[in-house]
Design an enzyme around this catalytic site. Structure first.
Site, PDB file in Angstrom:
ATOM      1  CE1 TYR A 189     -45.403   0.563 -64.559  1.00  0.00           C
ATOM      2  CE2 TYR A 189     -46.145   1.973 -65.685  1.00  0.00           C
ATOM      3  CZ  TYR A 189     -46.376   0.478 -65.247  1.00  0.00           C
ATOM      4  OH  TYR A 189     -46.956   0.140 -65.357  1.00  0.00           O
ATOM      5  CG  HIS A 238     -47.407  -0.817 -59.265  1.00  0.00           C
ATOM      6  ND1 HIS A 238     -46.828   0.035 -59.838  1.00  0.00           N
ATOM      7  CD2 HIS A 238     -47.797  -1.858 -59.576  1.00  0.00           C
ATOM      8  CE1 HIS A 238     -46.854  -0.290 -60.589  1.00  0.00           C
ATOM      9  NE2 HIS A 238     -47.029  -1.167 -61.613  1.00  0.00           N
ATOM     10  CE  LYS A 256     -50.535   0.347 -62.621  1.00  0.00           C
ATOM     11  NZ  LYS A 256     -49.910   1.535 -63.855  1.00  0.00           N
ATOM     12  CG  ASP A 265     -51.337   2.215 -66.479  1.00  0.00           C
ATOM     13  OD1 ASP A 265     -52.968   1.666 -66.080  1.00  0.00           O
ATOM     14  OD2 ASP A 265     -50.433   1.531 -66.220  1.00  0.00           O
TER      15      ASP A 265
END
Length: 288
Positions: A52, A110, A79, A47
């Site tokens: 990120y 998200h 996401k 994931d």
């Protein structure tokens, strides 16, 4: 049960109950290494997310897998961040390029940022186009999910990923999702940074009885509730340890004891106030 134990989403796609989360895992060799390690230990679910800033590193870790593990054996989630709400298709295409993939298995909104309803309708198009095998949302409360239907959504989200652990059990949301055939997925399943759940005497006592680690008890509790878990770690021994949750089963009284810990204590930002969050407090998107 086995580490590759799946849950069947409402569109028939299989999704592993256990995955590796890479939130706040530094881009570069660290992320690449943990992805490679997790796959070596039997994980088949990774994931990540645009925000990120480690999608490219995840993609490199996937390239390191042995030839006998095929692309279709791995379940990849990413996401859509708010910066791409105006053009979700391009957002996904950019993520695919960084991941070096032709499709992702799950694409999530998200957060319920402004205009999330319109963005979700675009995700429906991407799903029909085959760029993602499933679509869903993250950090959505019941009223957000209800609002999607009011705004013309024709595809029920396959997954809703939220903060979920013994101190924030999300019982009402879990019941709603089960009723509407939406899989609930837990991020921060061990309580998040600076948590003290693994030293809670109720958890420790249960772990001692089963001769397992407190973290394994916590993950097992959610799995027995039918909740997907994506614990994060950069330590190989912890990644392996977190996978050892399928060879024991918590008794009803132990599930009850863990349920009693719930106090609706959420550590993540309140999704009802996400659009009021100061811009400077958001993570900064960096090039990979």
């Amino acid at each position: 049960m086995h580490i590759k134990k799946d849950i069947i989403l409402n569109n028939g796609v299989s999704m592993p109950l256990l995955g590796l989360g890479v939130f706040r895992t530094p881009k570069g060799e660290i992320t690449r290494s943990v992805v490679r390690t997790a796959i070596e230990y039997g994980y088949r679910h990774i994931d990540t997310a645009r925000i990120y800033c480690n999608e490219k590193s995840v993609g490199l870790g996937l390239l390191d897998k042995t030839p006998d593990i095929k692309r279709e054996d791995i379940f990849i989630t990413t996401k859509l961040w708010k910066d791409d709400f105006a053009n979700p298709r391009q957002g996904l295409l950019d993520s695919l390029k960084r991941l070096n993939l032709d499709y992702v298995d799950l694409y999530l909104l998200h957060w319920p940022f402004l205009n999330y309803e319109k963005a979700y309708l675009e995700l429906e198009k991407l799903y029909k186009e085959g760029l993602c095998r499933a679509i869903g949302v993250s950090n959505f409360k019941i009223h957000h999910l209800e609002n999607l239907k009011k705004c013309g959504a024709t595809i029920t989200p396959m997954v809703n990923q939220v903060e979920c652990h013994p101190e924030n059990a999300e019982n009402e949301l879990l019941a709603y999702c089960k009723q509407h055939d939406i899989a609930l997925e837990a991020y921060s399943p061990l309580g998040g940074n600076s948590n003290n759940l693994t030293v809670d005497p109720r958890i420790v006592s249960i772990a001692e009885f089963y001769k397992v680690k407190p973290s394994q008890v916590i993950l097992r509790w959610n799995i027995q509730r039918g909740v997907i878990v994506i614990p994060k770690s950069v330590h190989p021994e912890r990644i392996l340890e977190n996978s050892k949750v399928f060879d024991f089963e918590l008794k009803a009284q132990d599930m009850f004891a863990i349920n009693s810990i719930n106090c609706n204590k959420r550590r993540a930002f309140d999704s009802d106030k996400i659009n009021e969050r100061p811009k400077e407090s958001f993570p900064v998107i960096e090039d990979e």
